[in-house]
Each structure stands twice: as C-alpha cells, then as structure tokens.
Design an enzyme around this catalytic site. Sequence first.
Site, PDB file in Angstrom:
ATOM      1  N   HIS A 188       0.812  -1.211   0.000  1.00 39.75           N
ATOM      2  CA  HIS A 188       0.000   0.000   0.000  1.00 39.75           C
ATOM      3  C   HIS A 188       0.848   1.265   0.000  1.00 39.75           C
ATOM      4  O   HIS A 188       0.421   2.301  -0.490  1.00 39.75           O
ATOM      5  CB  HIS A 188      -0.998  -0.016   1.158  1.00 39.75           C
ATOM      6  CG  HIS A 188      -2.156  -0.897   0.844  1.00 39.75           C
ATOM      7  ND1 HIS A 188      -2.193  -2.213   1.226  1.00 39.75           N
ATOM      8  CD2 HIS A 188      -3.259  -0.681   0.108  1.00 39.75           C
ATOM      9  CE1 HIS A 188      -3.298  -2.752   0.755  1.00 39.75           C
ATOM     10  NE2 HIS A 188      -3.968  -1.852   0.076  1.00 39.75           N
ATOM     11  N   ARG A 295     -10.306   4.666  -0.657  1.00 39.56           N
ATOM     12  CA  ARG A 295      -9.854   3.704   0.362  1.00 39.56           C
ATOM     13  C   ARG A 295     -10.101   4.314   1.742  1.00 39.56           C
ATOM     14  O   ARG A 295      -9.217   4.914   2.342  1.00 39.56           O
ATOM     15  CB  ARG A 295      -8.371   3.388   0.179  1.00 39.56           C
ATOM     16  CG  ARG A 295      -8.064   2.510  -1.032  1.00 39.56           C
ATOM     17  CD  ARG A 295      -6.582   2.143  -1.068  1.00 39.56           C
ATOM     18  NE  ARG A 295      -6.288   1.038  -1.959  1.00 39.56           N
ATOM     19  CZ  ARG A 295      -5.876   1.168  -3.229  1.00 39.56           C
ATOM     20  NH1 ARG A 295      -5.718   2.360  -3.755  1.00 39.56           N
ATOM     21  NH2 ARG A 295      -5.620   0.109  -3.958  1.00 39.56           N
ATOM     22  N   ARG A 331     -15.183   2.740  -0.570  1.00 35.14           N
ATOM     23  CA  ARG A 331     -14.975   1.362  -0.145  1.00 35.14           C
ATOM     24  C   ARG A 331     -14.977   1.346   1.375  1.00 35.14           C
ATOM     25  O   ARG A 331     -14.232   2.118   2.007  1.00 35.14           O
ATOM     26  CB  ARG A 331     -13.655   0.838  -0.680  1.00 35.14           C
ATOM     27  CG  ARG A 331     -13.540  -0.616  -0.294  1.00 35.14           C
ATOM     28  CD  ARG A 331     -12.264  -1.251  -0.093  1.00 35.14           C
ATOM     29  NE  ARG A 331     -11.075  -0.589   0.180  1.00 35.14           N
ATOM     30  CZ  ARG A 331      -9.905  -0.987  -0.344  1.00 35.14           C
ATOM     31  NH1 ARG A 331      -9.872  -1.968  -1.216  1.00 35.14           N
ATOM     32  NH2 ARG A 331      -8.800  -0.389   0.003  1.00 35.14           N
ATOM     33  N   GLU A 429     -12.220  -9.706  -5.336  1.00 33.38           N
ATOM     34  CA  GLU A 429     -10.766  -9.790  -5.110  1.00 33.38           C
ATOM     35  C   GLU A 429     -10.367 -11.113  -4.479  1.00 33.38           C
ATOM     36  O   GLU A 429      -9.245 -11.271  -4.012  1.00 33.38           O
ATOM     37  CB  GLU A 429     -10.248  -8.590  -4.312  1.00 33.38           C
ATOM     38  CG  GLU A 429     -11.007  -8.266  -3.063  1.00 33.38           C
ATOM     39  CD  GLU A 429     -10.521  -6.998  -2.380  1.00 33.38           C
ATOM     40  OE1 GLU A 429      -9.453  -6.470  -2.705  1.00 33.38           O
ATOM     41  OE2 GLU A 429     -11.229  -6.547  -1.463  1.00 33.38           O
ATOM     42  N   ASN A 452      -5.194  -6.482  -7.192  1.00 36.41           N
ATOM     43  CA  ASN A 452      -4.035  -6.614  -6.305  1.00 36.41           C
ATOM     44  C   ASN A 452      -4.212  -7.825  -5.401  1.00 36.41           C
ATOM     45  O   ASN A 452      -3.335  -8.690  -5.285  1.00 36.41           O
ATOM     46  CB  ASN A 452      -3.859  -5.374  -5.422  1.00 36.41           C
ATOM     47  CG  ASN A 452      -3.859  -4.091  -6.222  1.00 36.41           C
ATOM     48  OD1 ASN A 452      -3.564  -4.113  -7.400  1.00 36.41           O
ATOM     49  ND2 ASN A 452      -4.203  -2.987  -5.593  1.00 36.41           N
ATOM     50  N   ASP A 453      -5.369  -7.877  -4.748  1.00 43.11           N
ATOM     51  CA  ASP A 453      -5.622  -9.028  -3.883  1.00 43.11           C
ATOM     52  C   ASP A 453      -5.992 -10.262  -4.687  1.00 43.11           C
ATOM     53  O   ASP A 453      -5.637 -11.374  -4.309  1.00 43.11           O
ATOM     54  CB  ASP A 453      -6.721  -8.700  -2.866  1.00 43.11           C
ATOM     55  CG  ASP A 453      -6.149  -7.951  -1.677  1.00 43.11           C
ATOM     56  OD1 ASP A 453      -5.070  -8.349  -1.204  1.00 43.11           O
ATOM     57  OD2 ASP A 453      -6.755  -6.957  -1.235  1.00 43.11           O
ATOM     58  N   ARG A 463       1.416 -10.368  -1.347  1.00 42.18           N
ATOM     59  CA  ARG A 463       1.771  -9.165  -2.115  1.00 42.18           C
ATOM     60  C   ARG A 463       2.758  -8.280  -1.377  1.00 42.18           C
ATOM     61  O   ARG A 463       3.367  -7.389  -1.963  1.00 42.18           O
ATOM     62  CB  ARG A 463       0.507  -8.379  -2.497  1.00 42.18           C
ATOM     63  CG  ARG A 463      -0.237  -7.805  -1.327  1.00 42.18           C
ATOM     64  CD  ARG A 463      -1.620  -7.305  -1.727  1.00 42.18           C
ATOM     65  NE  ARG A 463      -1.655  -5.876  -1.952  1.00 42.18           N
ATOM     66  CZ  ARG A 463      -2.777  -5.168  -2.005  1.00 42.18           C
ATOM     67  NH1 ARG A 463      -3.954  -5.753  -1.884  1.00 42.18           N
ATOM     68  NH2 ARG A 463      -2.743  -3.880  -2.196  1.00 42.18           N
ATOM     69  N   CYS A 500     -10.407  -1.873 -10.192  1.00 45.95           N
ATOM     70  CA  CYS A 500      -9.808  -0.795  -9.403  1.00 45.95           C
ATOM     71  C   CYS A 500      -8.437  -1.191  -8.852  1.00 45.95           C
ATOM     72  O   CYS A 500      -7.801  -0.418  -8.157  1.00 45.95           O
ATOM     73  CB  CYS A 500     -10.738  -0.339  -8.276  1.00 45.95           C
ATOM     74  SG  CYS A 500     -11.045  -1.613  -7.064  1.00 45.95           S
TER      75      CYS A 500
HETATM   76  C1  PEP Z   1      -7.130  -4.628  -4.726  1.00 44.39           C
HETATM   77  O1  PEP Z   1      -6.962  -5.547  -3.911  1.00 44.39           O
HETATM   78  O2  PEP Z   1      -6.901  -4.734  -5.947  1.00 44.39           O
HETATM   79  C2  PEP Z   1      -7.610  -3.317  -4.245  1.00 44.39           C
HETATM   80  C3  PEP Z   1      -7.922  -2.356  -5.091  1.00 44.39           C
HETATM   81  O3  PEP Z   1      -7.664  -3.112  -2.909  1.00 44.39           O
HETATM   82  P1  PEP Z   1      -6.357  -2.815  -2.004  1.00 44.39           P
HETATM   83  O4  PEP Z   1      -5.195  -2.658  -2.937  1.00 44.39           O
HETATM   84  O5  PEP Z   1      -6.644  -1.598  -1.222  1.00 44.39           O
HETATM   85  O6  PEP Z   1      -6.276  -4.045  -1.183  1.00 44.39           O
HETATM   86 MG    MG Z   2      -7.792  -5.369  -1.914  1.00 42.96          MG
END
Ligand code: PEP
Ligand code: MG
Length: 541
Positions: A188, A295, A331, A429, A452-453, A463, A500
């Site tokens: 993050h 976020r 979110r 996700e 991402n997740d 990650r 996203c």
């Molecule tokens: C994701 O997981 O792709 C996402 C947008 O949420 P975050 O990166 O905040 O976990």
């Molecule tokens: Mg996520």
Amino acid sequence: MIKFWGKSVYKGIALGPVVLLGSPKHPIKRKKALSPASETQRVKNAVEQSKEQLAALHEKALKEVGKAHAAIFEIHQMMLEDEDYLDAIYHMIRTEGVNAEYAVAVTGDNFSDIFAGMDDDYMKARAADVKDISDRLVRNLSGQGDAAPSLSQPSILVAEDLSPSETVQLDKKNILAFVTVHGSTNSHTAILARMMNIPALVGVPLKLDQLFCGMSAIVDGFSGSVIFDPTDEQAKAAKEKLQAELANQQLLLKLKGKENVTLGGRKINIYANIGSVSDIGYALENDAGGIGLFRSEFLYLGKTSFPTEEEQLQAYRQAAQMLADKNVIIRTLDIGADKQADSFHLDKEENPAMGYRAIRICLKQPEIFKIQLRAILRACVYGNLSIMYPMITSVWEVKEIFRIVKEVQEELDKAQLPYRLPQQGIMIETPAAVMICDELAKMVDFFSIGTNDLTQYTLAIDRQNEKLDDFYQPHHPAILKMIQMVVESAHRHGKWAGICGELGADLSLTEEFVRMGVDELSVAPSMILKLRKRVREIQDI
Ligand code: PEP
Ligand code: MG
C-alpha cells in the site's frame, strides 16, 4: 557519487536534497560517564527539546489532520513527564555510571517490554509509544534531531521502510520522491506513491549510514536507479530528462475534457483511486470521471481512536460535494493485513493477509461498521456516492451486510436524520467471489475487480513479500480469465464491472480490457490521462 538500483513503483524523475526518515539502527554503545550529573542534565535538556518538537508536531497535526489524529503527540508529551520513566533513567546513570544515550535506550526497552507483556490491549499498544519517545530522546541526545522531519523544502525521502500510516502522515507537497530499502511494489505504500504522482523506488540495497540529510540525489523511476551525490553531468542529464517528462505531461494535459473513447466509438469510464479527501485535488486536476475507489481505511490509520460518525460524514460529504454529480465509490473499511490501525488493537497473526481483515472485521464488530455506514448514508444526500464492500467471499456475507444496512436505515429513520441508500457494489478480489459471481451479481449493483488481492489469493503470493515480486504476475492467464468471467457475469445480470486494482492502469492491457467489455477502470490520478490517450488510440473491435 554512489548509484543503487531498486524496483520502480512510479516512473518519473526527481532531483533534489535527501531527507533521511528515521535513523539508521546503530547499536547504542554503553560508555562510562565522566560525570553522572552532566549526563543527567543532558537527559533533562533532551526531554525539553523533545517536548518542543512534539508540541510543534501537535500544532501541525491539528491543522492538517484534525484533533483525533493529533492527540498522539499530546500523549507522547505526557509520557515524557512520567516520573517512573525519568527516575529509572536517572537511577541507571547514577548507580551504573553510564552515558545518557545508553540509559535512555535500556530504560525505553525495559518499559516497552513491560507494556507489551500486559493483558490490557490499550496498555499493550503503549509499548510502541514508549519506544518512540525513547528513540526521540536518543536522537536528540546524539544530535540527530527529529525523526519525522517536517519537510521545509521539496526533498527526496529516504527510509529503511515506510508503513502506510507513516506515509499518510507525511507532508506530501514537499516530497519529490521516495526511496526505501524494503517494501514490495504491490504494497500500500507503493500504491500511495503512485497516487501522489511521484517517482518511487523500493527494495534499494542502501546503507543509510553512508548517507546524510541535505546531500543531493537523483531518482530515476524509469530505470529504477538512484544516484547520491551525482556528478555535474549526471545532474544536467537528469534535468533534461525532467524537462522532457514535463513536456510530455503538458501534451497529456491537452487531453483534458476529451472523452475516453476508442477510434470505433466504444466508451469506457476512467475513474480515480484515492486514499483521502486531500487526494481529490489530484483526481480533479487529472480530469477523473469519478472516484472508483475511496480507500476509506486511511481515515482510520495513524490514529489512536476511531474517526467519529461526524468526522467521517465530513470527509464523505466533502468528497461528494467536490465531485458534484460524478460518482464517488466509497470502499468500506479495509483494515488489517499491512494496514494496521492502532485503534483496532488487532492481534498479531500468522497469516495477516488471510486473517482478520476488511469485511470480516466489519461483520464481527458491527458497532464499528455501523458508524461508517451511518456516515456514508447520511453523506449520500450531498452528492452521487456509492458503497463498495471489500474482500467478499460468500453470499451470506452480502446478506449479512444488507441486514446491517437495513438496521442502520431504521436507526437513521428513528433519529430523523436525512440519508439516502446509495448503489451498493462489491469488490471481486478473491477467487471464491469469482467462482460465485453469478449469484453475487444478482444481489449487488456493480462489481469492481481488485486485481491486487485477486492476484495475491489466486497465485498464493503474499503481495507484501518483496522476495516474491518476480512471482507476482497479474498478467497470469488465470487472472485475465477471471476478469473476463466477472465482466460477462455482471453484464448477464444487467450490472456493470470495473477494475480498481493496479492492473487497471497497465497500458499494455487496456486494449484487452476494452475487448473484454470492462466498463470502468479506476486508477491512480496520475494515470488517468495516459490511459485516456491509450483508449483513444485503440483501433477497434
Ligand atoms: C485490490 O486488492 O486490488 C484493491 C484495489 O484493494 P487494495 O489494494 O486496497 O487491497
Ligand atoms: Mg484489496
């Protein structure tokens, strides 16, 4: 001149003075004090200096982040007056004849261990505070000054590592670039750097003790290099590259006000990802069509208590009003894993990414969830807000969320507070959510794919783990097939689907996403115009 290579998080060039965040972890040496009385006096002076620094930080935080955020600096000032703590330091100097730095460091560790061993969660959390004030005292004793410099001029920030909560507290307008020894490109902190539109390198094998504040450096996010103390030729070349980059940005600005449409006429929404109300400026400057991911958990980070309903209402209302009639998707709280908020007192877990996080916390602690829901529903009367729930794996979770939302509506009705129930979507996700997306699509208004997740859980790759960056492949066919499945499922049920996660900004995939029928891409503000340019070049389908 010293050059290092790291992993680039955001492509850009920066040139400027270095500010070292935190101090290199030198072991503090035990020395024989020549005069215990003068060592004691040195501690007293350092205490005064620390209190002044904390008062200034408190003042700054009050203006920038509000009372609740600022309170931690008051707590630290009070701790510096704690007689038990100070007496223990003076006693050690007197009886063992040691230097002030050593007495402070050892006493700090002892007190911190005592707090860490307590049953009460609040007291446990104080362990980090004692450590923090002791580190500050040691820095002041050894003439290293404040750890979190308030950047008085545009600077390149160099640190061992940065946590998301440290990152959100930085004075963003004066940061030219980040360089960190640790950190993964998917963390993050990296995402925040992208959002702030600044070059950033992580995983740079620096020795912080070879560097000093004020030395000049060049960060090149295109090549992934950082040069400390550059030669005149290197500085000249960097300035030229910076000029070329600025000219490129000017060209992109010409795309402001234009549509995100392919040559064949296919339109796509391009929205911005933000972490706080202060990022909305970047989103608007870059012509975002809306906010696809707010976020909201960043409102909770770096604070000792939860943001109140009124504080949250203010933030969401401001977002709604600033975006006028454009959609702002909030979110709900995605705390846990790497985003640790002190106020939650979360236990240490073996597998935090697979642990107590996001919607799981909200469903287990509905009293916290409800405060956020109340604030969002109330803010909806001021603009075009939507809600999005993270980390969904099952139908029952969505049913339970809707039950809680219903309760919130009843409470607001009873209190006669104006509100509106917005569109409600979920993040896709987890592989489980992909596999049951048909059932989920019937229940919600939209999907937003968190790549991402989704990549982390599908490929079984943490990650956050910098050693695994080479294995973290969001282009993996499994991920692309999942995106296709989710989009088709949403459309079958008359719903829309966007992306996203960071993959949404990957220009090498834009054409494929358009072909798949993705309706929306929500990306870092700095990527919006680049993405628009790419969309407008697509030949068509
Ligand atoms: C994701 O997981 O792709 C996402 C947008 O949420 P975050 O990166 O905040 O976990
Ligand atoms: Mg996520």
